[in-house]
Motif scaffolding. Structure first.
Motif, PDB file in Angstrom:
ATOM      1  N   ASP A  40       0.809  -1.217   0.000  1.00 42.22           N
ATOM      2  CA  ASP A  40       0.000   0.000   0.000  1.00 42.22           C
ATOM      3  C   ASP A  40       0.843   1.268   0.000  1.00 42.22           C
ATOM      4  O   ASP A  40       0.479   2.270  -0.622  1.00 42.22           O
ATOM      5  N   PHE A  41       1.969   1.228   0.732  1.00 46.42           N
ATOM      6  CA  PHE A  41       2.780   2.435   0.874  1.00 46.42           C
ATOM      7  C   PHE A  41       4.080   2.381   0.066  1.00 46.42           C
ATOM      8  O   PHE A  41       4.846   3.344   0.075  1.00 46.42           O
ATOM      9  N   HIS A  42       4.314   1.240  -0.610  1.00 45.69           N
ATOM     10  CA  HIS A  42       5.504   1.075  -1.461  1.00 45.69           C
ATOM     11  C   HIS A  42       6.781   1.383  -0.683  1.00 45.69           C
ATOM     12  O   HIS A  42       7.627   2.173  -1.109  1.00 45.69           O
ATOM     13  N   VAL A  43       6.901   0.751   0.482  1.00 46.17           N
ATOM     14  CA  VAL A  43       8.069   0.966   1.334  1.00 46.17           C
ATOM     15  C   VAL A  43       8.912  -0.305   1.369  1.00 46.17           C
ATOM     16  O   VAL A  43       8.440  -1.392   1.037  1.00 46.17           O
ATOM     17  N   SER A  44      10.174  -0.129   1.757  1.00 42.65           N
ATOM     18  CA  SER A  44      11.114  -1.246   1.793  1.00 42.65           C
ATOM     19  C   SER A  44      10.948  -2.041   3.082  1.00 42.65           C
ATOM     20  O   SER A  44      10.304  -1.591   4.041  1.00 42.65           O
ATOM     21  N   ALA A  45      11.595  -3.202   3.098  1.00 38.44           N
ATOM     22  CA  ALA A  45      11.569  -4.025   4.302  1.00 38.44           C
ATOM     23  C   ALA A  45      12.267  -3.324   5.466  1.00 38.44           C
ATOM     24  O   ALA A  45      11.868  -3.461   6.622  1.00 38.44           O
ATOM     25  N   ALA A  46      13.322  -2.536   5.158  1.00 34.80           N
ATOM     26  CA  ALA A  46      14.023  -1.807   6.213  1.00 34.80           C
ATOM     27  C   ALA A  46      13.103  -0.777   6.866  1.00 34.80           C
ATOM     28  O   ALA A  46      13.158  -0.556   8.080  1.00 34.80           O
ATOM     29  N   PHE A 370      17.038  -7.134  10.597  1.00 37.72           N
ATOM     30  CA  PHE A 370      16.469  -8.202   9.783  1.00 37.72           C
ATOM     31  C   PHE A 370      15.947  -7.637   8.463  1.00 37.72           C
ATOM     32  O   PHE A 370      16.142  -8.229   7.392  1.00 37.72           O
ATOM     33  N   GLY A 371      15.280  -6.485   8.541  1.00 38.80           N
ATOM     34  CA  GLY A 371      14.760  -5.847   7.327  1.00 38.80           C
ATOM     35  C   GLY A 371      15.858  -5.434   6.370  1.00 38.80           C
ATOM     36  O   GLY A 371      15.719  -5.553   5.147  1.00 38.80           O
ATOM     37  N   LYS A 372      16.979  -4.948   6.894  1.00 40.40           N
ATOM     38  CA  LYS A 372      18.101  -4.547   6.032  1.00 40.40           C
ATOM     39  C   LYS A 372      18.681  -5.754   5.308  1.00 40.40           C
ATOM     40  O   LYS A 372      19.051  -5.664   4.124  1.00 40.40           O
ATOM     41  N   PHE A 377      19.243  -8.791   0.014  1.00 43.71           N
ATOM     42  CA  PHE A 377      19.112  -9.984  -0.820  1.00 43.71           C
ATOM     43  C   PHE A 377      17.944  -9.876  -1.800  1.00 43.71           C
ATOM     44  O   PHE A 377      17.960 -10.516  -2.856  1.00 43.71           O
ATOM     45  N   GLN A 378      16.957  -9.036  -1.463  1.00 45.72           N
ATOM     46  CA  GLN A 378      15.823  -8.882  -2.374  1.00 45.72           C
ATOM     47  C   GLN A 378      16.249  -8.167  -3.647  1.00 45.72           C
ATOM     48  O   GLN A 378      15.669  -8.377  -4.715  1.00 45.72           O
ATOM     49  N   LEU A 379      17.277  -7.317  -3.529  1.00 47.02           N
ATOM     50  CA  LEU A 379      17.781  -6.623  -4.718  1.00 47.02           C
ATOM     51  C   LEU A 379      18.332  -7.605  -5.740  1.00 47.02           C
ATOM     52  O   LEU A 379      18.293  -7.354  -6.943  1.00 47.02           O
ATOM     53  N   SER A 380      18.851  -8.736  -5.253  1.00 47.91           N
ATOM     54  CA  SER A 380      19.368  -9.762  -6.157  1.00 47.91           C
ATOM     55  C   SER A 380      18.303 -10.802  -6.490  1.00 47.91           C
ATOM     56  O   SER A 380      18.600 -11.823  -7.113  1.00 47.91           O
ATOM     57  N   GLY A 381      17.074 -10.536  -6.048  1.00 51.47           N
ATOM     58  CA  GLY A 381      15.960 -11.409  -6.379  1.00 51.47           C
ATOM     59  C   GLY A 381      15.900 -12.695  -5.592  1.00 51.47           C
ATOM     60  O   GLY A 381      15.310 -13.680  -6.058  1.00 51.47           O
ATOM     61  N   THR A 384      14.437 -15.774  -0.387  1.00 50.86           N
ATOM     62  CA  THR A 384      14.706 -16.968   0.418  1.00 50.86           C
ATOM     63  C   THR A 384      16.056 -16.872   1.113  1.00 50.86           C
ATOM     64  O   THR A 384      16.191 -17.162   2.305  1.00 50.86           O
ATOM     65  N   GLU A 385      17.074 -16.445   0.369  1.00 46.78           N
ATOM     66  CA  GLU A 385      18.391 -16.252   0.981  1.00 46.78           C
ATOM     67  C   GLU A 385      18.363 -15.127   2.001  1.00 46.78           C
ATOM     68  O   GLU A 385      19.096 -15.162   2.996  1.00 46.78           O
ATOM     69  N   GLY A 386      17.514 -14.132   1.777  1.00 46.48           N
ATOM     70  CA  GLY A 386      17.383 -13.037   2.732  1.00 46.48           C
ATOM     71  C   GLY A 386      16.918 -13.534   4.090  1.00 46.48           C
ATOM     72  O   GLY A 386      17.487 -13.167   5.128  1.00 46.48           O
TER      73      GLY A 386
END
Length: 423
Positions: A40-46, A370-372, A377-381, A384-386
Motif C-alpha cells: 500500500d505504501f511502497h516501502v522497503s523491508a528496512a 532483519f529488514g536490512k 538480498f531482495q535486490l538480487s531477487g 529466500t536467501e534473505g
C-alpha cells in the motif's frame, strides 16, 4: 486502608487489566499486516523494520523516567493519558496515507505503551493488600502475553473481515474509551467513595539520587550480565514475532495470514507456560543460574537450527521450534528473580529497569537489522536467501544472552521465588 477492603477494588482490577490487554496487543498487531503495508505504501523491508522497532524504542527509553514521574505525581493520571495516547496512535495508524504518518503513529503509541506497567503496578499496590498483590501481579504479568495472543488469530480474523484500517480504527477507538473508563474508575468514583483518602500514590521515603544509582549500576558487572541475559532472550522473540514472523510464514511456506499467525499463537502458548514453569523449577532446585543456562542454550540451538536449515526447517518441525522459543522467552522472569536476589532493595527497581532495557533494546534492533538483510538480498531477487541469512541476527543475539547468563552471579541459597516478568 478502607479501599483495600472494598468490593470496588475488583472493578479497578478488571478495568486496568482490560486496558493492559488491549494496549499490549498493539505492540505486535502491526506485524500481521507487514505485506499489506509494503504494498500500500511502497516501502522497503528496512522501513517496515523501523516502524516495528519504533514503539519498542520509545518504550525502552521511557521506563526509568516514567517510574520517577509516577512516584512523584501518582500513577492514575499517567495511566489514563497512556491509554488515550495508545488509542490515538492506533487511530492515526489506521488513517495514515504516508509512511511518515505511520512512523509518527507508532511513536505516539509507544508513548502510551510506556506508561502501562509501572503505573499499573503502583495502582494495584494502592488497592490491594500485600498478600493479594503478590498473587494478582502474576495474573497481571500473564495478561501481557494474552494481549500478544489477541494480536494473532483473533486480530487476523478481524483484519480479514473488516480490512486492516477498520480493524485498527476500532481498536484505537476502544482504547480511547478505556481512557475515559479509567478516569471514572480511578479518579471520579474513588473521590465519591473515599473522600478522606488520596487516589494517587504518595511518596513515602526519600530515595537516593537517580544519577548516583545509575552510575553505580552502570559500573556493576552483575547488572551488565543481566542486561545481556534479557537482551538475548526477549528481543529475539518479541522483535521477531512483532515484525517478521507472519511474512516469514507466508513467504517461505506459502501460508495464509491466519495460518502464519497460528505460529505466533503457538509461541505465545509456550510463553504463557514458560514463566510459571521456570519459576517452579528454579524454586525446586533452589538456584537460578543453572536452569537459566539451560534455557539460553535451548534458545541458541533453536535459532541456530532455523539458520542452519537455510531458514526453511521442515514444516512439521516449525511449530515445535516456535513453541520452544516462546517457552524460553517465558523464562525471562528469572532475570528479575536474579535482580531481587543479588541487588539491595533500594537498587532493585533501577537494576530491573536496566535489565529490562537490554531486552527491549534487542527488540528495537532486530526488526530493523532483519529488514536490512532482506532488502539486501531482495535486490538480487533472492528473498529466500534473505530470510536464511537474516536468522543469523537472532543467533548472535541469543549467544550474547548465553554470555550474560554464564557470567551472572547468584547467592548459594535461593529463597522461594515467585518470579514475575515485566510487560
Amino acid at each position: 486502608m478502607e479501599k483495600q477492603n472494598s468490593i470496588f477494588r475488583w472493578v479497578v482490577f478488571a478495568s486496568v487489566l482490560f486496558t493492559y490487554l488491549l494496549m499490549s496487543s498493539q505492540r505486535t498487531a502491526p506485524g500481521l499486516i507487514t505485506d499489506q503495508l509494503m504494498n500500500d505504501f511502497h516501502v522497503s523491508a528496512a522501513t517496515i523494520g523501523l516502524l516495528a522497532s519504533m514503539q519498542f524504542f520509545v518504550y525502552t527509553g521511557l521506563q526509568i523516567p516514567m517510574g520517577l514521574l509516577a512516584d512523584r505525581f501518582g500513577p492514575n493520571f499517567f495511566l489514563i493519558i497512556g491509554a488515550i495516547l495508545t488509542g490515538l496512535g492506533t487511530i492515526m495508524y489506521s488513517l495514515s496515507t504516508h509512511e511518515f504518518v505511520l512512523l509518527l503513529a507508532r511513536i505516539i503509541t509507544g508513548l502510551g505503551d510506556a506508561t502501562i506497567w509501572v503505573n499499573m503496578v503502583l495502582i494495584l499496590s494502592q488497592w490491594f493488600k500485600p498478600k493479594e498483590f503478590t498473587h494478582l501481579i502474576g495474573v497481571t504479568a500473564m495478561t501481557g502475553s494474552l494481549g500478544f495472543l489477541l494480536a494473532t488469530v483473533p486480530f487476523s480474523i478481524l483484519i480479514d473481515l473488516l480490512g486492516w484500517r477498520a480493524a485498527f480504527l476500532s481498536t484505537g477507538t476502544l482504547l480511547c474509551l478505556c481512557g475515559i473508563l479509567l478516569f471514572v474508575v480511578l479518579i471520579k468514583k474513588p473521590k465519591q467513595l473515599f473522600i478522606d483518602e488520596r487516589t494517587d500514590l504518595e511518596p513515602k521515603i526519600e530515595r537516593e539520587k537517580t544519577s548516583v544509582l545509575l552510575r553505580r549500576i552502570c559500573m556493576n558487572r552483575q547488572a551488565w550480565s543481566l542486561f545481556l541475559c534479557h537482551f538475548g532472550i526477549v528481543g529475539t522473540y518479541v522483535g521477531f514475532i512483532g515484525s517478521w514472523a507472519v511474512p516469514y510464514g507466508m513467504s517461505m511456506y506459502g501460508m495464509t495470514r491466519i495460518d502464519a499467525s497460528q505460529l505466533i499463537l503457538i509461541g505465545l502458548i509456550g510463553a504463557l507456560i514458560g514463566a510459571p514453569l521456570a519459576s517452579w523449577i528454579s524454586s525446586r532446585l533452589e538456584m537460578i543460574k543453572r536452569p537459566y543456562i539451560v534455557v539460553h542454550i535451548i534458545i541458541v540451538l533453536s535459532w541456530s537450527s532455523i539458520f542452519l536449515s537455510k531458514g526453511h526447517p521442515p514444516l512439521s518441525l516449525l511449530p515445535l521450534l516456535f513453541f520452544i522459543i516462546g517457552l524460553a522467552y517465558g523464562a525471562n522472569a528469572l532475570t528479575f528473580a536474579a535482580v531481587r536476589q543479588t541487588f539491595p532493595v533500594m537498587e532493585a527497581g533501577i537494576a530491573s529497569g536496566f535489565a529490562n532495557t537490554g531486552g527491549f533494546l534487542s527488540a528495537v534492533l532486530l526488526p530493523s537489522l532483519f529488514g536490512k538483510v532482506l532488502d539486501f538480498f531482495q535486490l538480487s531477487g533472492s528473498l529466500t536467501e534473505g530470510y536464511h541469512y537474516g536468522f543469523i541476527i537472532p543467533v548472535i543475539f541469543s549467544l550474547l544472552g548465553l554470555v550474560g547468563v554464564l557470567t551472572m552471579k547468584e547467592k548459594q541459597q535461593l529463597p522461594k521465588v515467585i518470579a514475575v516478568s515485566k510487560r
